[in-house]
Design a protein around this motif. Structure first.
Motif, short mmCIF file in Angstrom:
data_model
loop_
_atom_site.label_atom_id
_atom_site.label_comp_id
_atom_site.label_asym_id
_atom_site.label_seq_id
_atom_site.Cartn_x
_atom_site.Cartn_y
_atom_site.Cartn_z
N HIS A 41 0.85 -1.19 0.00
CA HIS A 41 0.00 0.00 0.00
C HIS A 41 0.89 1.24 0.00
O HIS A 41 1.82 1.34 0.79
CB HIS A 41 -0.93 0.04 1.20
N GLN A 42 0.57 2.15 -0.91
CA GLN A 42 1.39 3.35 -1.10
C GLN A 42 0.54 4.60 -0.95
O GLN A 42 -0.59 4.67 -1.46
CB GLN A 42 2.02 3.33 -2.49
N ILE A 43 1.08 5.58 -0.24
CA ILE A 43 0.45 6.89 -0.11
C ILE A 43 1.39 7.94 -0.68
O ILE A 43 2.57 8.00 -0.30
CB ILE A 43 0.17 7.24 1.37
N ASN A 44 0.90 8.75 -1.62
CA ASN A 44 1.65 9.89 -2.14
C ASN A 44 1.06 11.16 -1.54
O ASN A 44 -0.14 11.44 -1.70
CB ASN A 44 1.56 9.97 -3.66
N LEU A 45 1.89 11.93 -0.86
CA LEU A 45 1.45 13.17 -0.21
C LEU A 45 1.92 14.38 -1.00
O LEU A 45 3.11 14.52 -1.30
CB LEU A 45 2.01 13.24 1.22
N TYR A 46 0.97 15.27 -1.34
CA TYR A 46 1.28 16.51 -2.04
C TYR A 46 0.73 17.68 -1.21
O TYR A 46 0.05 17.48 -0.20
CB TYR A 46 0.66 16.51 -3.44
N ARG A 49 -3.24 17.41 -1.88
CA ARG A 49 -3.99 16.15 -1.91
C ARG A 49 -3.11 15.01 -1.45
O ARG A 49 -1.89 15.15 -1.33
CB ARG A 49 -4.50 15.86 -3.31
N PHE A 50 -3.73 13.85 -1.19
CA PHE A 50 -2.97 12.61 -1.08
C PHE A 50 -3.62 11.56 -1.94
O PHE A 50 -4.83 11.54 -2.13
CB PHE A 50 -2.83 12.15 0.39
N GLU A 51 -2.78 10.70 -2.52
CA GLU A 51 -3.23 9.60 -3.37
C GLU A 51 -2.91 8.28 -2.70
O GLU A 51 -1.90 8.14 -2.01
CB GLU A 51 -2.52 9.65 -4.73
N SER A 52 -3.77 7.28 -2.92
CA SER A 52 -3.62 5.97 -2.31
C SER A 52 -3.63 4.91 -3.39
O SER A 52 -4.46 4.95 -4.30
CB SER A 52 -4.77 5.74 -1.31
N LYS A 53 -2.68 3.96 -3.29
CA LYS A 53 -2.58 2.87 -4.26
C LYS A 53 -2.43 1.55 -3.52
O LYS A 53 -1.67 1.45 -2.56
CB LYS A 53 -1.35 3.06 -5.17
N GLY A 54 -3.14 0.53 -3.96
CA GLY A 54 -3.03 -0.79 -3.37
C GLY A 54 -2.70 -1.84 -4.42
O GLY A 54 -3.26 -1.83 -5.52
N HIS A 55 -1.75 -2.76 -4.10
CA HIS A 55 -1.33 -3.81 -5.03
C HIS A 55 -1.39 -5.16 -4.30
O HIS A 55 -0.66 -5.36 -3.32
CB HIS A 55 0.11 -3.58 -5.52
N PHE A 56 -2.25 -6.05 -4.75
CA PHE A 56 -2.34 -7.40 -4.19
C PHE A 56 -1.84 -8.39 -5.23
O PHE A 56 -2.24 -8.32 -6.40
CB PHE A 56 -3.78 -7.74 -3.81
N VAL A 57 -0.95 -9.31 -4.84
CA VAL A 57 -0.32 -10.24 -5.79
C VAL A 57 -0.35 -11.65 -5.22
O VAL A 57 -0.14 -11.85 -4.01
CB VAL A 57 1.15 -9.84 -6.08
N TYR A 58 -0.58 -12.63 -6.10
CA TYR A 58 -0.57 -14.04 -5.73
C TYR A 58 0.41 -14.79 -6.62
O TYR A 58 0.41 -14.62 -7.85
CB TYR A 58 -1.97 -14.64 -5.89
N GLY A 59 1.27 -15.61 -6.01
CA GLY A 59 2.26 -16.37 -6.76
C GLY A 59 1.67 -17.60 -7.43
O GLY A 59 1.06 -18.44 -6.77
N LEU A 60 1.85 -17.73 -8.74
CA LEU A 60 1.29 -18.85 -9.51
C LEU A 60 2.29 -19.98 -9.71
O LEU A 60 1.89 -21.09 -10.07
CB LEU A 60 0.82 -18.35 -10.89
N GLY A 61 3.57 -19.74 -9.49
CA GLY A 61 4.59 -20.75 -9.71
C GLY A 61 5.19 -20.65 -11.10
O GLY A 61 4.65 -19.99 -11.99
N ASN A 62 6.33 -21.29 -11.29
CA ASN A 62 7.03 -21.30 -12.58
C ASN A 62 7.34 -19.89 -13.08
O ASN A 62 7.31 -19.62 -14.29
CB ASN A 62 6.22 -22.06 -13.63
N GLY A 63 7.64 -18.97 -12.15
CA GLY A 63 8.01 -17.63 -12.54
C GLY A 63 6.86 -16.71 -12.87
O GLY A 63 7.08 -15.63 -13.42
#
Length: 243
Positions: A41-46, A49-63
């Protein structure tokens, strides 16, 4: 209706929150291990304003790994408090956006790997004609000088719905530099003259085996609409990565 959708996204971000998917603004070159999860989770402060970003990742295997990104959430607090939302192409990039992600890593040697990935999705709008496809596709070469010290370089292609007016093709550069078991220097740069074009220089701190805290100074590229700001991140790993 639009405000309800944005509020829902803001509320869901901590719920979705579960190796480093991005440095600050570019992919990290890491792959989430098979059957493991990663959340950033990332917050950019200006100044306005502030911006919010969320990244969810799941490993599938084999790269391979796959996930979901929710970006462009946030709040303006100057001149008045209001949720961030834009579905007018004439006013720049469209947001907030939900995107599916897919990434493959190719090991080219003991110290070199190549990551190929894409992020594709759409913005939220109550008007169907104002929802459009967003995409960001990249190739990123990583070179490990020694454990904990790595350089990254690559290229990207995107579209104006995601980054606003400007170039749709550019360069990605980044680095991680281990200082000790808990502290790293870290930074990245996105070339171009669009809303996402900026460099960030900062640090990463490991308080525990499954948690990373990151912070940096964001410097927008010359002649772009993005202001300078501060970036704050928390990364949560679903496995013991160690230091």
């Amino acid at each position: 209706m639009v405000r309800c959708q944005v509020v829902l996204l803001l509320l869901l971000s901590p719920i979705l929150a579960f190796a480093q998917q991005n440095l600050f603004n570019i992919p990290s070159g890491d792959i989430t291990p098979k059957s493991k999860v990663f959340y950033q989770h990332q917050i950019n402060l200006y100044t306005s304003r502030f911006e919010s970003k969320g990244h969810f990742v799941y490993g599938l295997g084999n790269g391979w790994d796959a996930g979901v990104n929710v970006v462009g959430k946030g709040v303006y607090f100057r001149p008045n408090w209001q949720l961030m939302h834009n579905d007018q192409r004439a006013q720049g990039p469209l947001y907030p956006v939900v995107m599916g992600t897919l990434q493959k890593q190719l090991v080219l040697g003991e110290k070199v790997n190549l990551n190929l990935g894409t992020q594709v999705g759409t913005n939220f709008s109550s008007v169907a004609e104002r929802r459009t496809v967003h995409q960001f596709t990249y190739g990123l070469l990583g070179y490990t000088l020694k454990p904990g010290k790595r350089l990254l370089a690559g290229t990207y292609v995107t579209n104006s719905a995601y980054v606003g007016p400007g170039n749709n093709l550019g360069l990605l550069l980044g680095y991680e530099w281990k200082l000790n078991d808990r502290w790293y220097l870290m930074g990245d740069w996105v070339s171009g003259r669009h809303d996402q074009a900026a460099g960030v220089a900062g640090v990463m701190y490991w308080p525990a085996k499954r948690v990373q805290f990151c912070g940096g100074l964001l410097l927008a590229n010359p002649n772009v609409p993005k202001p300078n700001g501060i970036v704050l991140e928390i990364n949560i790993l679903g496995w013991n990565a160690g230091h």
